[in-house]
Design a protein around this motif. Structure first.
Motif, PDB file in Angstrom:
ATOM      1  N   PHE A 158     -27.234 -12.790 -14.805  1.00 17.00           N
ATOM      2  CA  PHE A 158     -26.113 -13.011 -14.058  1.00 17.00           C
ATOM      3  C   PHE A 158     -26.114 -12.131 -12.609  1.00 17.00           C
ATOM      4  CE2 PHE A 158     -22.071 -10.219 -13.260  1.00 17.00           C
ATOM      5  CZ  PHE A 158     -21.502 -11.350 -12.734  1.00 17.00           C
ATOM      6  N   LEU A 159     -25.531 -12.483 -11.674  1.00 18.85           N
ATOM      7  CA  LEU A 159     -25.294 -12.061 -10.507  1.00 18.85           C
ATOM      8  C   LEU A 159     -23.984 -11.958  -9.820  1.00 18.85           C
ATOM      9  CD1 LEU A 159     -28.641 -12.997  -8.499  1.00 18.85           C
ATOM     10  CD2 LEU A 159     -28.264 -10.959  -9.235  1.00 18.85           C
ATOM     11  N   ASP A 160     -23.713 -10.942  -9.181  1.00 14.79           N
ATOM     12  CA  ASP A 160     -22.415 -10.807  -8.515  1.00 14.79           C
ATOM     13  C   ASP A 160     -22.906 -10.861  -6.959  1.00 14.79           C
ATOM     14  OD1 ASP A 160     -20.349  -9.096  -6.997  1.00 14.79           O
ATOM     15  OD2 ASP A 160     -19.131  -9.560  -8.765  1.00 14.79           O
ATOM     16  N   LEU A 161     -22.116 -11.936  -6.371  1.00 13.72           N
ATOM     17  CA  LEU A 161     -22.426 -12.108  -5.085  1.00 13.72           C
ATOM     18  C   LEU A 161     -22.164 -10.805  -4.196  1.00 13.72           C
ATOM     19  CD1 LEU A 161     -23.772 -14.309  -2.892  1.00 13.72           C
ATOM     20  CD2 LEU A 161     -21.353 -14.806  -2.438  1.00 13.72           C
ATOM     21  N   ASP A 162     -21.104 -10.372  -4.289  1.00 13.14           N
ATOM     22  CA  ASP A 162     -20.705  -9.079  -3.469  1.00 13.14           C
ATOM     23  C   ASP A 162     -21.671  -7.918  -3.855  1.00 13.14           C
ATOM     24  OD1 ASP A 162     -18.793 -10.204  -2.171  1.00 13.14           O
ATOM     25  OD2 ASP A 162     -17.164  -9.420  -3.221  1.00 13.14           O
ATOM     26  N   GLU A 163     -22.364  -8.025  -4.951  1.00 15.22           N
ATOM     27  CA  GLU A 163     -23.119  -6.647  -5.144  1.00 15.22           C
ATOM     28  C   GLU A 163     -24.931  -7.032  -4.849  1.00 15.22           C
ATOM     29  OE1 GLU A 163     -23.352  -5.857  -9.523  1.00 15.22           O
ATOM     30  OE2 GLU A 163     -21.184  -5.270  -9.684  1.00 15.22           O
ATOM     31  N   GLU A 164     -24.948  -8.516  -4.699  1.00 12.06           N
ATOM     32  CA  GLU A 164     -26.069  -8.817  -4.420  1.00 12.06           C
ATOM     33  C   GLU A 164     -26.097  -8.498  -2.892  1.00 12.06           C
ATOM     34  OE1 GLU A 164     -30.010 -10.414  -4.191  1.00 12.06           O
ATOM     35  OE2 GLU A 164     -28.768  -9.407  -5.707  1.00 12.06           O
ATOM     36  N   VAL A 189     -25.920 -17.446 -13.833  1.00 11.98           N
ATOM     37  CA  VAL A 189     -24.478 -17.197 -13.620  1.00 11.98           C
ATOM     38  C   VAL A 189     -24.315 -16.446 -12.399  1.00 11.98           C
ATOM     39  CG1 VAL A 189     -22.681 -16.531 -14.820  1.00 11.98           C
ATOM     40  CG2 VAL A 189     -24.489 -17.498 -16.267  1.00 11.98           C
ATOM     41  N   LEU A 190     -23.358 -17.043 -11.546  1.00 12.98           N
ATOM     42  CA  LEU A 190     -23.181 -16.077 -10.371  1.00 12.98           C
ATOM     43  C   LEU A 190     -21.717 -16.189 -10.153  1.00 12.98           C
ATOM     44  CD1 LEU A 190     -23.999 -15.047  -7.373  1.00 12.98           C
ATOM     45  CD2 LEU A 190     -23.841 -17.363  -6.386  1.00 12.98           C
ATOM     46  N   MET A 223     -29.609 -25.228 -14.006  1.00 12.03           N
ATOM     47  CA  MET A 223     -28.455 -24.957 -13.801  1.00 12.03           C
ATOM     48  C   MET A 223     -27.917 -23.819 -13.195  1.00 12.03           C
ATOM     49  SD  MET A 223     -25.251 -25.386 -16.575  1.00 12.03           S
ATOM     50  CE  MET A 223     -26.246 -25.232 -17.835  1.00 12.03           C
ATOM     51  N   LYS A 224     -26.824 -23.686 -12.435  1.00 10.07           N
ATOM     52  CA  LYS A 224     -26.235 -22.769 -11.801  1.00 10.07           C
ATOM     53  C   LYS A 224     -24.729 -22.658 -12.117  1.00 10.07           C
ATOM     54  CE  LYS A 224     -29.730 -22.069  -8.187  1.00 10.07           C
ATOM     55  NZ  LYS A 224     -30.692 -22.723  -9.009  1.00 10.07           N
ATOM     56  N   ILE A 225     -24.361 -21.812 -13.118  1.00  6.47           N
ATOM     57  CA  ILE A 225     -22.904 -21.684 -13.324  1.00  6.47           C
ATOM     58  C   ILE A 225     -22.250 -20.539 -12.395  1.00  6.47           C
ATOM     59  CG2 ILE A 225     -21.397 -21.271 -14.938  1.00  6.47           C
ATOM     60  CD1 ILE A 225     -23.581 -21.511 -17.178  1.00  6.47           C
ATOM     61  N   ILE A 226     -21.450 -21.069 -11.409  1.00  8.00           N
ATOM     62  CA  ILE A 226     -20.739 -20.207 -10.393  1.00  8.00           C
ATOM     63  C   ILE A 226     -19.494 -20.176 -10.677  1.00  8.00           C
ATOM     64  CG2 ILE A 226     -20.509 -20.374  -7.942  1.00  8.00           C
ATOM     65  CD1 ILE A 226     -23.320 -20.626  -8.487  1.00  8.00           C
ATOM     66  N   LEU A 227     -18.703 -19.210 -10.793  1.00  5.93           N
ATOM     67  CA  LEU A 227     -17.643 -18.673 -11.082  1.00  5.93           C
ATOM     68  C   LEU A 227     -16.778 -18.275  -9.679  1.00  5.93           C
ATOM     69  CD1 LEU A 227     -18.233 -16.332 -14.240  1.00  5.93           C
ATOM     70  CD2 LEU A 227     -17.688 -18.745 -13.971  1.00  5.93           C
ATOM     71  N   SER A 228     -15.547 -19.025  -9.683  1.00  6.98           N
ATOM     72  CA  SER A 228     -14.738 -18.542  -8.540  1.00  6.98           C
ATOM     73  C   SER A 228     -13.315 -18.160  -8.893  1.00  6.98           C
ATOM     74  CB  SER A 228     -14.804 -19.683  -7.411  1.00  6.98           C
ATOM     75  OG  SER A 228     -13.676 -20.785  -7.707  1.00  6.98           O
ATOM     76  N   TYR A 232      -9.484 -15.536  -7.740  1.00  2.45           N
ATOM     77  CA  TYR A 232      -9.181 -14.404  -7.157  1.00  2.45           C
ATOM     78  C   TYR A 232      -9.595 -13.141  -7.765  1.00  2.45           C
ATOM     79  CZ  TYR A 232      -5.888 -11.888  -4.147  1.00  2.45           C
ATOM     80  OH  TYR A 232      -5.491 -11.142  -3.280  1.00  2.45           O
ATOM     81  N   MET A 233      -9.581 -12.151  -7.076  1.00  6.16           N
ATOM     82  CA  MET A 233     -10.110 -10.879  -7.671  1.00  6.16           C
ATOM     83  C   MET A 233      -9.145 -10.470  -8.880  1.00  6.16           C
ATOM     84  SD  MET A 233      -8.790  -7.699  -5.157  1.00  6.16           S
ATOM     85  CE  MET A 233      -7.657  -7.929  -3.946  1.00  6.16           C
ATOM     86  N   GLY A 234      -9.669 -10.184  -9.893  1.00  5.19           N
ATOM     87  CA  GLY A 234      -9.053  -9.660 -11.031  1.00  5.19           C
ATOM     88  C   GLY A 234      -8.907 -10.736 -12.071  1.00  5.19           C
ATOM     89  N   SER A 235      -9.391 -12.093 -11.634  1.00 11.48           N
ATOM     90  CA  SER A 235      -9.215 -13.196 -12.706  1.00 11.48           C
ATOM     91  C   SER A 235     -10.518 -13.141 -13.721  1.00 11.48           C
ATOM     92  CB  SER A 235      -9.497 -14.446 -11.616  1.00 11.48           C
ATOM     93  OG  SER A 235     -10.951 -14.507 -11.126  1.00 11.48           O
ATOM     94  N   GLY A 236     -11.489 -12.263 -13.607  1.00  7.22           N
ATOM     95  CA  GLY A 236     -12.280 -12.060 -14.654  1.00  7.22           C
ATOM     96  C   GLY A 236     -13.551 -12.445 -14.492  1.00  7.22           C
ATOM     97  N   LYS A 237     -13.891 -12.900 -13.351  1.00  6.56           N
ATOM     98  CA  LYS A 237     -15.306 -13.515 -13.176  1.00  6.56           C
ATOM     99  C   LYS A 237     -16.442 -12.539 -13.251  1.00  6.56           C
ATOM    100  CE  LYS A 237     -14.354 -13.616  -8.496  1.00  6.56           C
ATOM    101  NZ  LYS A 237     -13.154 -13.041  -8.179  1.00  6.56           N
ATOM    102  N   THR A 238     -16.396 -11.293 -13.228  1.00  7.39           N
ATOM    103  CA  THR A 238     -17.436 -10.369 -13.780  1.00  7.39           C
ATOM    104  C   THR A 238     -17.498 -10.572 -14.985  1.00  7.39           C
ATOM    105  OG1 THR A 238     -17.285  -9.257 -11.451  1.00  7.39           O
ATOM    106  CG2 THR A 238     -18.520  -8.262 -13.438  1.00  7.39           C
ATOM    107  N   ALA A 239     -16.523 -10.100 -15.949  1.00  4.96           N
ATOM    108  CA  ALA A 239     -16.507 -10.006 -17.210  1.00  4.96           C
ATOM    109  C   ALA A 239     -17.069 -11.170 -17.878  1.00  4.96           C
ATOM    110  CB  ALA A 239     -15.170  -9.779 -17.573  1.00  4.96           C
ATOM    111  N   VAL A 240     -16.512 -12.451 -17.228  1.00  2.00           N
ATOM    112  CA  VAL A 240     -16.958 -14.040 -17.984  1.00  2.00           C
ATOM    113  C   VAL A 240     -18.403 -13.851 -17.430  1.00  2.00           C
ATOM    114  CG1 VAL A 240     -16.410 -16.330 -17.938  1.00  2.00           C
ATOM    115  CG2 VAL A 240     -14.433 -14.792 -18.003  1.00  2.00           C
ATOM    116  N   GLY A 241     -18.673 -13.778 -16.340  1.00  3.82           N
ATOM    117  CA  GLY A 241     -20.075 -13.828 -15.865  1.00  3.82           C
ATOM    118  C   GLY A 241     -21.111 -13.189 -16.909  1.00  3.82           C
ATOM    119  N   ASN A 242     -20.623 -11.795 -17.174  1.00  9.82           N
ATOM    120  CA  ASN A 242     -21.645 -11.028 -18.170  1.00  9.82           C
ATOM    121  C   ASN A 242     -21.639 -11.602 -19.545  1.00  9.82           C
ATOM    122  OD1 ASN A 242     -22.878  -9.025 -16.750  1.00  9.82           O
ATOM    123  ND2 ASN A 242     -20.564  -8.208 -16.486  1.00  9.82           N
ATOM    124  N   GLU A 243     -20.718 -12.397 -19.958  1.00 11.58           N
ATOM    125  CA  GLU A 243     -20.431 -12.751 -21.249  1.00 11.58           C
ATOM    126  C   GLU A 243     -21.225 -14.037 -21.390  1.00 11.58           C
ATOM    127  OE1 GLU A 243     -19.424 -13.591 -25.240  1.00 11.58           O
ATOM    128  OE2 GLU A 243     -19.113 -11.609 -24.171  1.00 11.58           O
TER     129      GLU A 243
END
Length: 173
Positions: A28-34, A74-75, A1-6, A8-19
């Motif tokens: 957990f990967l952040d697409l921009d960081e990758e 988680v992406l 399974m791949k949980i993909i978070l979309s 707007y910036m500031g919506s919490g994608k990174t924080a929720v992805g880490n959790e």
């Protein structure tokens, strides 16, 4: 399974992805960081030296590679990722992908991002809160159509990171 978070910036994608990563044990990967890691330069530098078209091509390539990999993860997507090229179609067609839109109101996004304007290259040029709100409103108008095609929409206003992650996990079980 791949949980993909979309969302707007500031919506919490990174924080929720880490959790989600901590709770599920998935990487957990952040697409921009990758993309930055692979390119050896940050996103603003890529935009400045190679242009947005180059960045969007790289974004699609890396997204496709991550989706096609056998690894569960988680992406966190960039705010515009689902809106360009065939990215949304790619996300919708893969049966292993669970695309989740972290829906955050204009007011909440403005509150969150106003505190971080200097750290966010896309909005650091804006002079005041009113300009920021107009900027966000325009982008939300353009992007909501794409965001709303997600498998699940979770409203984040007034919720903690743990509450949002909990809702996602409930839906996955």
């Amino acid at each position: 399974m791949k949980i993909i978070l979309s969302g707007y910036m500031g919506s919490g994608k990174t924080a929720v992805g880490n959790e989600l990563s901590q709770v599920t044990g998935l990487r957990f990967l952040d697409l921009d960081e990758e993309i930055s890691r692979r390119e050896g330069r940050n996103i603003p530098e890529i935009f400045k030296t190679s242009g947005e078209i180059y960045f969007r091509k790289k974004e699609s390539e890396v997204l496709q590679e991550l989706i096609n990999s056998s690894e569960d993860l988680v992406l966190s997507l960039g705010g515009g990722t689902p809106c360009y090229g065939k990215n949304l179609q790619l996300l919708q067609e893969d049966y292993e992908v669970k695309l989740i839109y972290l829906k955050t109101s204009l007011e909440e996004l403005t509150d969150r991002l106003f505190k971080e304007m200097e750290q966010r290259p896309l909005i650091s040029h804006l002079d005041n809160r009113e300009l920021l709100e107009d900027f966000i409103r325009k982008h939300l108008f353009e992007r909501t159509y794409y965001y709303n095609q997600s498998d699940k929409i979770i409203t984040t206003d007034g919720k903690t990171v743990k509450q949002v992650a909990g809702e996602i996990l409930e839906d996955l079980n």
